[in-house]
Scaffold this motif. Structure first.
Motif, PDB file in Angstrom:
ATOM      1  N   GLY A  59      -0.556  17.312   6.628  1.00 43.74           N
ATOM      2  CA  GLY A  59      -1.165  16.074   7.091  1.00 43.74           C
ATOM      3  C   GLY A  59      -0.237  14.889   6.920  1.00 43.74           C
ATOM      4  N   THR A  60      -0.585  13.795   7.581  1.00 45.59           N
ATOM      5  CA  THR A  60       0.220  12.579   7.558  1.00 45.59           C
ATOM      6  C   THR A  60      -0.624  11.397   7.112  1.00 45.59           C
ATOM      7  N   PRO A  61      -0.297  10.788   5.968  1.00 45.72           N
ATOM      8  CA  PRO A  61      -1.001   9.555   5.590  1.00 45.72           C
ATOM      9  C   PRO A  61      -0.781   8.500   6.679  1.00 45.72           C
ATOM     10  N   THR A  62      -1.868   7.866   7.094  1.00 48.65           N
ATOM     11  CA  THR A  62      -1.794   6.910   8.197  1.00 48.65           C
ATOM     12  C   THR A  62      -2.494   5.623   7.790  1.00 48.65           C
ATOM     13  N   VAL A 115      -5.548  -7.559   6.002  1.00 41.64           N
ATOM     14  CA  VAL A 115      -6.976  -7.733   6.249  1.00 41.64           C
ATOM     15  C   VAL A 115      -7.506  -6.600   7.127  1.00 41.64           C
ATOM     16  N   GLY A 116      -8.517  -5.902   6.620  1.00 41.60           N
ATOM     17  CA  GLY A 116      -9.225  -4.894   7.408  1.00 41.60           C
ATOM     18  C   GLY A 116      -8.403  -3.671   7.760  1.00 41.60           C
ATOM     19  N   ALA A 117      -7.504  -3.243   6.897  1.00 39.95           N
ATOM     20  CA  ALA A 117      -6.690  -2.059   7.177  1.00 39.95           C
ATOM     21  C   ALA A 117      -7.472  -0.785   6.839  1.00 39.95           C
ATOM     22  N   LEU A 118      -7.163   0.292   7.558  1.00 43.99           N
ATOM     23  CA  LEU A 118      -7.789   1.593   7.358  1.00 43.99           C
ATOM     24  C   LEU A 118      -6.712   2.614   7.026  1.00 43.99           C
ATOM     25  N   ALA A 119      -6.992   3.485   6.045  1.00 42.31           N
ATOM     26  CA  ALA A 119      -6.045   4.542   5.686  1.00 42.31           C
ATOM     27  C   ALA A 119      -6.783   5.880   5.660  1.00 42.31           C
ATOM     28  N   TYR A 120      -6.100   6.927   6.118  1.00 38.99           N
ATOM     29  CA  TYR A 120      -6.680   8.265   6.129  1.00 38.99           C
ATOM     30  C   TYR A 120      -5.548   9.275   6.227  1.00 38.99           C
ATOM     31  N   LEU A 121      -5.875  10.537   5.976  1.00 39.73           N
ATOM     32  CA  LEU A 121      -4.891  11.595   6.127  1.00 39.73           C
ATOM     33  C   LEU A 121      -5.102  12.238   7.486  1.00 39.73           C
ATOM     34  N   GLN A 122      -4.140  12.027   8.385  1.00 38.15           N
ATOM     35  CA  GLN A 122      -4.227  12.603   9.720  1.00 38.15           C
ATOM     36  C   GLN A 122      -3.908  14.086   9.635  1.00 38.15           C
ATOM     37  N   THR A 123      -4.920  14.901   9.850  1.00 38.03           N
ATOM     38  CA  THR A 123      -4.757  16.354   9.801  1.00 38.03           C
ATOM     39  C   THR A 123      -4.868  16.964  11.188  1.00 38.03           C
ATOM     40  N   GLY A 124      -4.933  16.107  12.193  1.00 36.76           N
ATOM     41  CA  GLY A 124      -5.035  16.566  13.566  1.00 36.76           C
ATOM     42  C   GLY A 124      -6.375  16.251  14.202  1.00 36.76           C
ATOM     43  N   THR A 160      -6.869 -10.384  -8.739  1.00 44.19           N
ATOM     44  CA  THR A 160      -5.479 -10.648  -9.111  1.00 44.19           C
ATOM     45  C   THR A 160      -4.632 -10.940  -7.864  1.00 44.19           C
ATOM     46  N   ASP A 161      -3.802 -11.963  -7.940  1.00 40.17           N
ATOM     47  CA  ASP A 161      -2.876 -12.266  -6.844  1.00 40.17           C
ATOM     48  C   ASP A 161      -1.813 -11.177  -6.736  1.00 40.17           C
ATOM     49  N   ASN A 162      -1.382 -10.904  -5.517  1.00 39.14           N
ATOM     50  CA  ASN A 162      -0.291  -9.968  -5.209  1.00 39.14           C
ATOM     51  C   ASN A 162      -0.559  -8.553  -5.712  1.00 39.14           C
ATOM     52  N   VAL A 163      -1.826  -8.164  -5.767  1.00 39.59           N
ATOM     53  CA  VAL A 163      -2.177  -6.814  -6.206  1.00 39.59           C
ATOM     54  C   VAL A 163      -1.748  -5.797  -5.136  1.00 39.59           C
ATOM     55  N   ASP A 164      -1.430  -4.596  -5.588  1.00 39.29           N
ATOM     56  CA  ASP A 164      -1.015  -3.500  -4.707  1.00 39.29           C
ATOM     57  C   ASP A 164      -2.046  -2.387  -4.781  1.00 39.29           C
ATOM     58  N   LEU A 165      -1.968  -1.448  -3.837  1.00 42.46           N
ATOM     59  CA  LEU A 165      -2.963  -0.373  -3.749  1.00 42.46           C
ATOM     60  C   LEU A 165      -2.251   0.964  -3.576  1.00 42.46           C
ATOM     61  N   ALA A 166      -2.639   1.945  -4.405  1.00 42.19           N
ATOM     62  CA  ALA A 166      -2.133   3.316  -4.282  1.00 42.19           C
ATOM     63  C   ALA A 166      -3.262   4.184  -3.747  1.00 42.19           C
ATOM     64  N   ILE A 167      -2.971   4.940  -2.695  1.00 40.83           N
ATOM     65  CA  ILE A 167      -3.961   5.842  -2.091  1.00 40.83           C
ATOM     66  C   ILE A 167      -3.454   7.266  -2.250  1.00 40.83           C
ATOM     67  N   THR A 168      -4.334   8.144  -2.740  1.00 41.57           N
ATOM     68  CA  THR A 168      -3.950   9.532  -2.989  1.00 41.57           C
ATOM     69  C   THR A 168      -4.876  10.474  -2.224  1.00 41.57           C
ATOM     70  N   ILE A 224       0.881  -1.169   0.000  1.00 39.75           N
ATOM     71  CA  ILE A 224       0.000   0.000   0.000  1.00 39.75           C
ATOM     72  C   ILE A 224       0.915   1.214   0.000  1.00 39.75           C
ATOM     73  N   SER A 225       0.741   2.078  -1.010  1.00 41.46           N
ATOM     74  CA  SER A 225       1.570   3.282  -1.108  1.00 41.46           C
ATOM     75  C   SER A 225       0.678   4.523  -1.057  1.00 41.46           C
ATOM     76  N   PHE A 226       1.288   5.648  -0.689  1.00 42.03           N
ATOM     77  CA  PHE A 226       0.549   6.896  -0.500  1.00 42.03           C
ATOM     78  C   PHE A 226       1.138   8.020  -1.336  1.00 42.03           C
ATOM     79  N   THR A 227       0.252   8.896  -1.828  1.00 40.40           N
ATOM     80  CA  THR A 227       0.639  10.169  -2.420  1.00 40.40           C
ATOM     81  C   THR A 227      -0.190  11.229  -1.718  1.00 40.40           C
ATOM     82  N   ASN A 228       0.482  12.172  -1.068  1.00 42.13           N
ATOM     83  CA  ASN A 228      -0.205  13.248  -0.355  1.00 42.13           C
ATOM     84  C   ASN A 228       0.053  14.553  -1.085  1.00 42.13           C
ATOM     85  N   LEU A 229      -0.968  15.072  -1.754  1.00 44.71           N
ATOM     86  CA  LEU A 229      -0.861  16.328  -2.489  1.00 44.71           C
ATOM     87  C   LEU A 229      -1.531  17.471  -1.736  1.00 44.71           C
TER      88      LEU A 229
END
Length: 154
Positions: free
Chosen positions: A35-38, A60-69, A143-151, A26-31
């Motif tokens: 804030g901090t991608p979490t 399994v069951g991961a959560l991602a968000y931009l921590q802005t405080g 697809t096996d071994n798929v990856d995820l980009a979060i922006t 799982i990779s992040f792009t913060n534009l």
């Protein structure tokens, strides 16, 4: 070169292990300019605060968000991307189910399989985001071994 039965078994076992290996990133792009991608695991452990996270196995069951405080540990009061990455049946969505709420534009897309498949949430009335437990889209990938980009803020 002559192989014994035990050395042949060792070679075959090693090859089977390589084929059966599972890995997801799982990779992040913060534009947003702040804030901090979490990324938080299902049991509440922080897995990443901005860097790419790779697991040698399912996520399994991961959560991602931009921590802005103002976000709670589980993304409370913020736009949250929820994901399970598992060979043969990955699923990801965006949740605005209370106590989650729109905070910043957020989106995701699969890569290294199911490329171009994802969802963007650009506004509080985001089409496709879960706003209650039954109203939203789950974006899947087999697809096996798929990856995820979060922006954030795209």
């Amino acid at each position: 070169m002559q192989f014994t039965v035990s050395s042949k078994f060792a070679v075959i076992s090693s090859l089977v292990a390589l084929v059966a290996a599972e890995s997801h990133t799982i990779s992040f792009t913060n534009l947003c300019g702040g804030g901090t991608p979490t990324l938080v695991s299902q049991n509440g452990a922080i897995l990443s605060t901005g860097g790419a996270y790779t697991a040698d196995g399912p996520i399994v069951g991961a959560l991602a968000y931009l921590q802005t405080g103002g976000c709670g540990l589980n993304g409370d009061f913020c736009t949250t991307v929820e994901t399970t990455l598992i060979n043969g049946g990955s699923a990801t969505d965006i949740t605005l189910v209370p106590d989650h709420e729109f905070s910043v534009t957020s989106g995701f897309g699969y890569y290294n399989g199911c490329d171009g498949t994802g969802l963007d949430c650009q506004e509080p009335d985001c089409p496709g985001a879960f706003t209650d437990s039954t109203n939203g889209w789950i974006i899947s990938c087999a697809t096996d071994n798929v990856d995820l980009a979060i922006t954030f803020c795209d």
